[in-house]
Design a protein around this motif. Structure first.
Motif, PDB file in Angstrom:
ATOM      1  N   UNK A 132       0.830  -1.203   0.000  1.00  0.00           N
ATOM      2  CA  UNK A 132       0.000   0.000   0.000  1.00  0.00           C
ATOM      3  C   UNK A 132       0.865   1.254   0.000  1.00  0.00           C
ATOM      4  N   UNK A 133       1.994   1.207   0.687  1.00  0.00           N
ATOM      5  CA  UNK A 133       2.907   2.343   0.779  1.00  0.00           C
ATOM      6  C   UNK A 133       4.021   2.279  -0.270  1.00  0.00           C
ATOM      7  N   UNK A 134       3.979   1.232  -1.127  1.00  0.00           N
ATOM      8  CA  UNK A 134       5.001   1.022  -2.166  1.00  0.00           C
ATOM      9  C   UNK A 134       6.396   0.790  -1.586  1.00  0.00           C
ATOM     10  N   UNK A 135       6.472   0.406  -0.317  1.00  0.00           N
ATOM     11  CA  UNK A 135       7.760   0.129   0.308  1.00  0.00           C
ATOM     12  C   UNK A 135       8.395  -1.125  -0.269  1.00  0.00           C
ATOM     13  N   UNK A 136       7.558  -2.059  -0.748  1.00  0.00           N
ATOM     14  CA  UNK A 136       8.088  -3.300  -1.302  1.00  0.00           C
ATOM     15  C   UNK A 136       8.959  -3.058  -2.537  1.00  0.00           C
ATOM     16  N   UNK A 137       8.809  -1.885  -3.154  1.00  0.00           N
ATOM     17  CA  UNK A 137       9.568  -1.563  -4.364  1.00  0.00           C
ATOM     18  C   UNK A 137      10.969  -0.998  -4.068  1.00  0.00           C
ATOM     19  N   UNK A 138      11.237  -0.619  -2.826  1.00  0.00           N
ATOM     20  CA  UNK A 138      12.487   0.076  -2.504  1.00  0.00           C
ATOM     21  C   UNK A 138      13.759  -0.685  -2.884  1.00  0.00           C
ATOM     22  N   UNK A 139      13.822  -2.021  -2.744  1.00  0.00           N
ATOM     23  CA  UNK A 139      15.047  -2.720  -3.146  1.00  0.00           C
ATOM     24  C   UNK A 139      15.396  -2.559  -4.631  1.00  0.00           C
ATOM     25  N   UNK A 140      14.439  -2.082  -5.425  1.00  0.00           N
ATOM     26  CA  UNK A 140      14.722  -1.859  -6.841  1.00  0.00           C
ATOM     27  C   UNK A 140      15.748  -0.739  -7.040  1.00  0.00           C
ATOM     28  N   UNK A 141      16.016   0.016  -5.988  1.00  0.00           N
ATOM     29  CA  UNK A 141      17.072   1.029  -6.080  1.00  0.00           C
ATOM     30  C   UNK A 141      18.413   0.374  -6.406  1.00  0.00           C
ATOM     31  N   UNK A 142      18.575  -0.884  -5.982  1.00  0.00           N
ATOM     32  CA  UNK A 142      19.789  -1.621  -6.328  1.00  0.00           C
ATOM     33  C   UNK A 142      19.829  -1.911  -7.822  1.00  0.00           C
ATOM     34  N   UNK A 143      18.672  -2.224  -8.404  1.00  0.00           N
ATOM     35  CA  UNK A 143      18.592  -2.421  -9.861  1.00  0.00           C
ATOM     36  C   UNK A 143      18.935  -1.145 -10.613  1.00  0.00           C
ATOM     37  N   UNK A 144      18.517  -0.006 -10.049  1.00  0.00           N
ATOM     38  CA  UNK A 144      18.820   1.287 -10.671  1.00  0.00           C
ATOM     39  C   UNK A 144      20.325   1.533 -10.626  1.00  0.00           C
ATOM     40  N   UNK A 145      20.923   1.278  -9.482  1.00  0.00           N
ATOM     41  CA  UNK A 145      22.365   1.478  -9.319  1.00  0.00           C
ATOM     42  C   UNK A 145      23.148   0.592 -10.289  1.00  0.00           C
ATOM     43  N   UNK A 146      22.653  -0.618 -10.515  1.00  0.00           N
ATOM     44  CA  UNK A 146      23.318  -1.553 -11.419  1.00  0.00           C
ATOM     45  C   UNK A 146      23.099  -1.214 -12.891  1.00  0.00           C
ATOM     46  N   UNK A 147      22.078  -0.428 -13.171  1.00  0.00           N
ATOM     47  CA  UNK A 147      21.800  -0.052 -14.551  1.00  0.00           C
ATOM     48  C   UNK A 147      20.736  -0.876 -15.226  1.00  0.00           C
ATOM     49  N   UNK A 148      20.102  -1.814 -14.501  1.00  0.00           N
ATOM     50  CA  UNK A 148      19.015  -2.610 -15.074  1.00  0.00           C
ATOM     51  C   UNK A 148      17.764  -1.769 -15.273  1.00  0.00           C
ATOM     52  N   UNK A 149      17.574  -0.810 -14.347  1.00  0.00           N
ATOM     53  CA  UNK A 149      16.379   0.008 -14.337  1.00  0.00           C
ATOM     54  C   UNK A 149      16.758   1.470 -14.176  1.00  0.00           C
TER      55      UNK A 149
END
Length: 230
Positions: A132-149
């Motif tokens: 509901x708070x979109x907190x489950x998406x926060x680990x995707x910041x690692x994907x951003x750092x890696x360049x996947x997203x």
């Protein structure tokens, strides 16, 4: 992906789908892409550091609810130009969620190549809150750092969803997927698959740093006051 589309590839009259993206124009936005990548690296790195207490709290609550369950959920998604990558999220469902999916497909509440169910029985108690708070998406910041997203872009689809894509839908894969995007801040689960595609194509055609900043700001507001996430 082809820049030019034959007449027979154009969707039938009456369909919402009408806009075709100029692939060369998208690929030639070199300056924008470079600046966007720098912003992605800086903000994702800062975010991972600043949000580490949140990560810890979520991990403790998850272990309290399901001691033997993993904290993170890794899933193969499809990125730019159809390249697959492993996306990271906080696990919000029971450990055997994928096995239970088959028996729930008939209860899909969204038309098109995507599965959504408002009262999905696979979602855990802590999972409902972090979704509901979109907190489950926060680990995707690692994907951003890696360049996947990227921080901002279309929602990264599952391989099984892409198999159902029309040639028109494939335009969503012209850019990197994002942690958030125009769809996520425009009603999210209250919009259907075709509307999501249209919003993503609108974003791709109108990409700019100002639009990205505006979506980031709206994303923060959505996390404070949810807009239909489940």
């Amino acid at each position: 992906m082809d820049k030019h589309v034959a007449k027979e590839d154009v969707p039938p009259v009456g369909k919402v789908k009408t806009v075709w993206v100029d692939v060369d124009e998208v690929n030639n936005r070199i300056g924008y892409q470079c600046v966007k990548r720098i912003i992605d690296i800086v903000l994702s790195a800062v975010g991972l550091v600043c949000l580490s207490p949140v990560f810890l709290i979520v991990a403790i609550l998850m272990k309290k609810e399901e001691p033997n369950g993993p904290i993170f959920f890794n899933q193969v998604r499809v990125g730019k130009n159809g390249k697959e990558f492993t996306m990271y999220k906080f696990r919000s469902m029971c450990v055997d969620a994928e096995e239970k999916l088959e028996e729930l497909l008939s209860k899909n509440e969204i038309e098109g190549a995507m599965f959504k169910m408002k009262d999905d029985p696979r979602v855990t108690k802590i999972g409902k809150y972090i979704r509901r708070k979109s907190i489950d998406e926060l680990p995707q910041l690692l994907n951003v750092l890696r360049g996947d997203m990227s921080l901002i872009g279309p929602r990264p689809p599952l391989p099984r969803e892409v198999k159902e894509y029309s040639r028109y839908d494939m335009q969503r894969l012209l850019v990197k997927p994002g942690c958030s995007g125009l769809w996520q801040v425009s009603g999210r689960n209250e919009t259907g698959f075709e509307e999501m595609v249209e919003l993503d194509i609108q974003y791709i055609k109108e990409q700019s740093l100002m639009n990205d900043i505006a979506i980031i700001w709206k994303t923060v507001k959505v996390m404070v006051k949810p807009n239909g996430a489940y």
